[in-house]
Design a protein around this motif. Sequence first.
Motif, mmCIF file in Angstrom:
data_model
loop_
_atom_site.group_PDB
_atom_site.id
_atom_site.type_symbol
_atom_site.label_atom_id
_atom_site.label_comp_id
_atom_site.label_asym_id
_atom_site.label_seq_id
_atom_site.Cartn_x
_atom_site.Cartn_y
_atom_site.Cartn_z
ATOM 1 N N LEU A 72 76.033 32.622 65.628
ATOM 2 C CA LEU A 72 77.416 32.148 65.710
ATOM 3 C C LEU A 72 78.420 33.292 65.633
ATOM 4 N N ALA A 73 78.125 34.310 64.828
ATOM 5 C CA ALA A 73 79.027 35.457 64.747
ATOM 6 C C ALA A 73 79.151 36.132 66.107
ATOM 7 N N ALA A 74 78.053 36.259 66.823
ATOM 8 C CA ALA A 74 78.083 36.884 68.152
ATOM 9 C C ALA A 74 78.831 36.007 69.156
ATOM 10 N N LEU A 75 78.691 34.716 69.051
ATOM 11 C CA LEU A 75 79.361 33.817 69.999
ATOM 12 C C LEU A 75 80.867 33.791 69.815
ATOM 13 N N THR A 76 81.314 33.857 68.604
ATOM 14 C CA THR A 76 82.761 33.788 68.370
ATOM 15 C C THR A 76 83.475 35.044 68.851
ATOM 16 N N ASP A 77 82.744 36.099 69.171
ATOM 17 C CA ASP A 77 83.335 37.332 69.696
ATOM 18 C C ASP A 77 83.413 37.362 71.220
ATOM 19 N N GLN A 78 83.118 36.268 71.881
ATOM 20 C CA GLN A 78 83.150 36.244 73.341
ATOM 21 C C GLN A 78 84.560 36.509 73.863
ATOM 22 N N SER A 79 84.645 37.242 74.954
ATOM 23 C CA SER A 79 85.947 37.575 75.537
ATOM 24 C C SER A 79 86.524 36.431 76.366
ATOM 25 N N TYR A 80 85.690 35.506 76.796
ATOM 26 C CA TYR A 80 86.160 34.367 77.581
ATOM 27 C C TYR A 80 87.045 33.492 76.689
ATOM 28 N N PRO A 81 88.239 33.133 77.138
ATOM 29 C CA PRO A 81 89.194 32.481 76.235
ATOM 30 C C PRO A 81 89.096 30.965 76.116
ATOM 31 N N PHE A 100 86.446 28.302 75.487
ATOM 32 C CA PHE A 100 85.128 27.735 75.187
ATOM 33 C C PHE A 100 85.141 27.056 73.826
ATOM 34 N N GLU A 101 84.196 26.146 73.672
ATOM 35 C CA GLU A 101 83.998 25.486 72.386
ATOM 36 C C GLU A 101 82.522 25.602 72.032
ATOM 37 N N ILE A 102 82.239 25.594 70.743
ATOM 38 C CA ILE A 102 80.861 25.652 70.268
ATOM 39 C C ILE A 102 80.559 24.331 69.573
ATOM 40 N N LEU A 103 79.563 23.646 70.072
ATOM 41 C CA LEU A 103 79.149 22.364 69.525
ATOM 42 C C LEU A 103 77.733 22.536 68.973
ATOM 43 N N VAL A 104 77.572 22.335 67.686
ATOM 44 C CA VAL A 104 76.263 22.447 67.056
ATOM 45 C C VAL A 104 75.739 21.047 66.789
ATOM 46 N N VAL A 105 74.545 20.779 67.315
ATOM 47 C CA VAL A 105 73.877 19.499 67.079
ATOM 48 C C VAL A 105 72.831 19.736 66.001
ATOM 49 N N LEU A 137 73.861 22.547 57.262
ATOM 50 C CA LEU A 137 75.020 21.660 57.391
ATOM 51 C C LEU A 137 76.219 22.186 56.617
ATOM 52 N N GLU A 138 75.987 22.613 55.404
ATOM 53 C CA GLU A 138 77.075 23.135 54.584
ATOM 54 C C GLU A 138 77.666 24.400 55.225
ATOM 55 N N TYR A 139 76.794 25.249 55.757
ATOM 56 C CA TYR A 139 77.263 26.467 56.408
ATOM 57 C C TYR A 139 78.106 26.139 57.643
ATOM 58 N N ILE A 140 77.619 25.255 58.488
ATOM 59 C CA ILE A 140 78.334 24.881 59.714
ATOM 60 C C ILE A 140 79.680 24.246 59.372
ATOM 61 N N LYS A 141 79.689 23.385 58.375
ATOM 62 C CA LYS A 141 80.938 22.722 57.976
ATOM 63 C C LYS A 141 81.974 23.714 57.459
ATOM 64 N N SER A 142 81.531 24.855 56.965
ATOM 65 C CA SER A 142 82.469 25.856 56.442
ATOM 66 C C SER A 142 83.158 26.649 57.557
ATOM 67 N N LEU A 143 82.684 26.513 58.778
ATOM 68 C CA LEU A 143 83.247 27.242 59.915
ATOM 69 C C LEU A 143 84.142 26.311 60.709
ATOM 70 N N GLN A 144 85.416 26.571 60.683
ATOM 71 C CA GLN A 144 86.389 25.662 61.295
ATOM 72 C C GLN A 144 86.378 25.682 62.812
ATOM 73 N N GLU A 145 85.915 26.772 63.421
ATOM 74 C CA GLU A 145 85.983 26.867 64.871
ATOM 75 C C GLU A 145 84.834 26.150 65.581
#
Length: 106
Positions: free
Chosen positions: A24-33, A35-40, A49-57
């Motif tokens: 996720l850290a690598a994905l949030t650094d993408q230069s493309y403006p 996009f959304e990240i959806l975690v299933v 779950l707790e970790y994912i919920k702590s990330l607002q983006e």
Amino acid sequence: MNSLPLITIVIVNDNGKKYLERTLAALTDQSYPNFEILVVDNGSTDGSLEYIKSLQELILIQSPIVRNKNFACNYGIIQAKGDLILLMDNDLLITDNNLLTKKKKK
């Protein structure tokens, strides 16, 4: 309004917290403006779950059928709002922050 197509990155997670932190850290650094990240989440019990919920983006959804990767992938695709979809596993490490802007080679 953004003229670039929305890309939804769908990540299926099953007890992959140790991978998600890096992925996720690598994905949030993408230069493309645009996009959304959806975690299933597919029934994790490792603190994912707790970790994912702590990330607002991120968008978190929980698969109603757990431990079935094919179902979770399709469930994520159905929930995606993007014009384009990148489906990936939680342990994929993206090292190129221009990945989403690259054009297909002919």
